[in-house]
Design a protein around this motif. Structure first.
Motif, mmCIF file in Angstrom:
data_model
loop_
_atom_site.group_PDB
_atom_site.id
_atom_site.type_symbol
_atom_site.label_atom_id
_atom_site.label_comp_id
_atom_site.label_asym_id
_atom_site.label_seq_id
_atom_site.Cartn_x
_atom_site.Cartn_y
_atom_site.Cartn_z
ATOM 1 N N GLN A 63 25.610 42.261 -3.668
ATOM 2 C CA GLN A 63 26.247 42.813 -4.865
ATOM 3 C C GLN A 63 27.324 41.878 -5.402
ATOM 4 O OE1 GLN A 63 27.461 46.653 -3.356
ATOM 5 N NE2 GLN A 63 25.771 47.679 -4.388
ATOM 6 N N ALA A 64 28.076 41.264 -4.501
ATOM 7 C CA ALA A 64 29.119 40.327 -4.942
ATOM 8 C C ALA A 64 28.503 39.128 -5.657
ATOM 9 C CB ALA A 64 29.942 39.872 -3.738
ATOM 10 N N LEU A 65 27.313 38.719 -5.220
ATOM 11 C CA LEU A 65 26.654 37.570 -5.844
ATOM 12 C C LEU A 65 26.201 37.873 -7.268
ATOM 13 C CD1 LEU A 65 24.503 36.335 -2.829
ATOM 14 C CD2 LEU A 65 26.354 35.061 -3.932
ATOM 15 N N THR A 66 25.928 39.127 -7.571
ATOM 16 C CA THR A 66 25.421 39.492 -8.889
ATOM 17 C C THR A 66 26.449 40.247 -9.733
ATOM 18 O OG1 THR A 66 24.467 41.532 -7.980
ATOM 19 C CG2 THR A 66 23.048 39.591 -8.041
ATOM 20 N N ALA A 67 27.679 40.376 -9.240
ATOM 21 C CA ALA A 67 28.709 41.127 -9.961
ATOM 22 C C ALA A 67 29.139 40.373 -11.223
ATOM 23 C CB ALA A 67 29.919 41.359 -9.058
ATOM 24 N N PRO A 68 29.521 41.083 -12.283
ATOM 25 C CA PRO A 68 30.026 40.429 -13.504
ATOM 26 C C PRO A 68 31.284 39.618 -13.210
ATOM 27 C CG PRO A 68 29.557 42.765 -13.889
ATOM 28 C CD PRO A 68 29.483 42.553 -12.413
ATOM 29 N N LEU A 69 31.477 38.539 -13.939
ATOM 30 C CA LEU A 69 32.656 37.707 -13.755
ATOM 31 C C LEU A 69 33.916 38.465 -14.162
ATOM 32 C CD1 LEU A 69 31.469 34.231 -15.095
ATOM 33 C CD2 LEU A 69 31.875 34.888 -12.716
ATOM 34 N N ARG A 70 34.993 38.262 -13.415
ATOM 35 C CA ARG A 70 36.271 38.879 -13.748
ATOM 36 C C ARG A 70 37.117 37.896 -14.551
ATOM 37 N NH1 ARG A 70 38.502 40.463 -7.927
ATOM 38 N NH2 ARG A 70 38.155 38.221 -7.740
ATOM 39 N N ASP A 71 37.902 38.395 -15.452
ATOM 40 C CA ASP A 71 38.826 37.568 -16.224
ATOM 41 C C ASP A 71 40.117 37.440 -15.427
ATOM 42 O OD1 ASP A 71 40.545 36.340 -17.963
ATOM 43 O OD2 ASP A 71 39.982 37.556 -19.694
ATOM 44 N N LEU A 105 31.819 41.137 6.338
ATOM 45 C CA LEU A 105 33.022 41.811 5.850
ATOM 46 C C LEU A 105 33.844 40.939 4.919
ATOM 47 C CD1 LEU A 105 34.192 43.498 9.188
ATOM 48 C CD2 LEU A 105 33.068 44.608 7.240
ATOM 49 N N ILE A 106 33.958 39.647 5.219
ATOM 50 C CA ILE A 106 34.859 38.795 4.432
ATOM 51 C C ILE A 106 34.191 38.174 3.208
ATOM 52 C CG2 ILE A 106 36.167 38.226 6.516
ATOM 53 C CD1 ILE A 106 34.970 35.378 6.238
ATOM 54 N N LEU A 107 32.871 38.066 3.202
ATOM 55 C CA LEU A 107 32.212 37.348 2.112
ATOM 56 C C LEU A 107 32.307 38.048 0.753
ATOM 57 C CD1 LEU A 107 28.994 35.698 3.608
ATOM 58 C CD2 LEU A 107 30.990 34.593 2.603
ATOM 59 N N PRO A 108 32.144 39.379 0.652
ATOM 60 C CA PRO A 108 32.187 39.975 -0.696
ATOM 61 C C PRO A 108 33.458 39.652 -1.478
ATOM 62 C CG PRO A 108 31.213 41.507 0.852
ATOM 63 C CD PRO A 108 31.739 40.367 1.671
ATOM 64 N N PRO A 109 34.661 39.886 -0.924
ATOM 65 C CA PRO A 109 35.854 39.532 -1.709
ATOM 66 C C PRO A 109 35.996 38.028 -1.910
ATOM 67 C CG PRO A 109 36.468 40.246 0.506
ATOM 68 C CD PRO A 109 35.031 40.559 0.348
ATOM 69 N N LEU A 110 35.579 37.228 -0.931
ATOM 70 C CA LEU A 110 35.691 35.779 -1.064
ATOM 71 C C LEU A 110 34.776 35.253 -2.170
ATOM 72 C CD1 LEU A 110 37.032 33.249 0.001
ATOM 73 C CD2 LEU A 110 35.280 33.128 1.805
ATOM 74 N N LEU A 111 33.575 35.793 -2.265
ATOM 75 C CA LEU A 111 32.655 35.377 -3.324
ATOM 76 C C LEU A 111 33.204 35.753 -4.695
ATOM 77 C CD1 LEU A 111 29.291 36.375 -1.623
ATOM 78 C CD2 LEU A 111 29.861 34.067 -2.410
#
Length: 432
Positions: free
Chosen positions: A125-133, A167-173
């Motif tokens: 999900q983190a890999l396909t999440a919309p970019l944040r400003d 655990l750490i990859l989603p926020p890091l990505l």
């Protein structure tokens, strides 16, 4: 430029995105996973039967020549068995005197299990999440902070600590995506993280997500050596799927483009070129192209000799290359062509000291040695090696179908099972 290959069934990603992290597959996800992981059972069986009959060979004769059980051949041809390991298909193809890809057009390897898909859903999900400003974030990440976090995570990648990485990859990505919008340094950090994540997803058989991750890393590569490091993992991804021709062609093209002058090549250039040659060799030997496999391995050996020792350019463990890595791959090739005697002879000369290759390459080598012991009826030695792998890499071993096959052959030859055998069977998911 690398080909824009379509790997797997993109419906899986769509279904995963819809499903989220609910812990159980939706009906759409279940259908997508079945479509994605269903091997070419009927087609493989049909091809096998057609080629065998054209050769005027009975099932019994093919079993005798290939060393593949008559029962498995019958089940494949009748469509009762849904898959076969790539190495098994190679043995059948070699006995029928055809390239491996003549029998199988797509992967004969399984995809990820439902449990694995559930475990890694937040990463996908983190890999396909919309970019944040970044301007809208209360505490926007910094390039230095993301780089430091990635550096701290590297030991988890190199030692296969999958639970912690999940655990750490989603926020890091997500943070890497944000800083990549800021400056070139941020883009370089993101590319490095995507390379590692693509490698991890390939390791855990999440092939569709791995492809998207590696494509993004290649798109962001700043130079040809960074691109070659990504292509190296792309070739491994194709090999794991049984796409031998695509892997061989991709690795060959990039090896030609990155070939250095050995007399003045840098370690980074030698590593990039050498690894691509190893991928050419791996694809060729699996497709019954022995001469081509040996030629590529010989060139890789030349690069390793020029390197002089095992070395990781830029402290990048995935690019670790040298004489030991080439020796391990030569041993792997010998196991692919079913020469356990050669495997054991070569393994005895693999140096144990110095900088080690990646855990994946080292452990794969040990599985080859265990397999060689099994095929020479040294079952206790095989079990001991697998127990050592389990103790050193407990999260790596359950993802290895090769390990299940080896242990299955050991258990089939034993009247009574030891505690180690039962424990290993639990680890690799082999029913007793």
């Amino acid at each position: 430029m690398p080909p824009n290959a379509s790997i797997g069934n993109r419906n899986v990603i769509a279904a995963l995105t819809l499903d989220g992290c609910q812990g159980r597959p939706t009906a759409m996800l279940s259908r997508a996973i079945r479509a994605y992981s269903q091997p070419m059972a009927a087609k493989l069986g049909d091809r096998l039967r057609d080629v065998r009959k054209r050769r005027g060979m009975t099932q019994q004769e093919l079993a005798r020549r290939s060393g593949v059980s008559l029962s498995l051949i019958r089940k494949l041809e009748q469509g009762e068995r849904q898959d076969a390991r790539l190495e098994t298909v190679r043995r059948l193809a070699a006995s029928l005197r055809v390239p491996t890809m003549r029998l199988v057009a797509e992967s004969t390897e399984d995809g990820a299990s439902i449990a694995t898909l559930d475990q890694w859903a937040p990463v996908r999900q983190a890999l396909t999440a919309p970019l944040r400003d970044a301007a809208e974030l209360e505490e926007p990440p910094t390039v230095e902070g993301v780089r430091d976090a990635l550096d701290a995570a590297l030991p988890m990648f190199s030692s296969d600590r999958f639970t912690e990485l999940g655990l750490i990859l989603p926020p890091l990505l997500r943070d890497a995506d944000t800083v990549a919008q800021l400056d070139p340094e941020g883009r370089a950090v993101r590319v490095r993280l995507l390379q590692l994540t693509g490698w991890l997803l390939t390791q855990t058989r999440q092939f569709e997500a791995a492809e998207g991750c590696l494509d993004a890393a290649l798109d962001g590569a700043a130079d040809r050596l960074q691109g070659a490091a990504t292509v190296n993992t792309m070739c491994w991804l194709l090999l794991r799927q049984g796409k031998l021709s695509e892997a061989r062609e991709l690795a060959t093209r990039w090896a030609d483009d990155t070939e250095p002058r050995l007399s003045r090549a840098t370690p980074a250039e030698l590593s990039a070129w050498g690894w691509l040659l190893l991928r050419v060799s791996a694809a060729a030997v699996r497709d019954n192209r022995a001469g081509e496999a040996e030629d590529a391995l010989r060139l890789a050996h030349s690069a390793a000799v020029a390197m002089g020792r095992e070395f990781a350019p830029g402290e990048d463990f995935l690019r670790t290359f040298g004489p030991v890595t080439v020796a391990l791959k030569r041993t792997e090739n010998a196991m692919i062509i079913d020469r356990p005697d050669v495997v054991l002879r070569l393994a005895a000369n693999v140096p144990a000291g110095g900088l080690r290759p990646t855990s994946n390459n080292r452990n794969r080598h040990l599985l080859d040695v265990a397999d060689a012991h099994t095929k020479t009826r040294q079952y206790a030695e095989a079990v001991a090696i697998m127990a050592n792998i389990r103790d050193a890499s407990p999260q790596w071993l359950p993802n290895q179908r090769y390990a299940r096959d080896i242990l299955g052959r050991v258990i089939s030859k034993r009247r009574t099972l030891t505690d180690d055998m039962r424990s290993l069977a639990d680890t690799v998911g082999l029913p007793l």
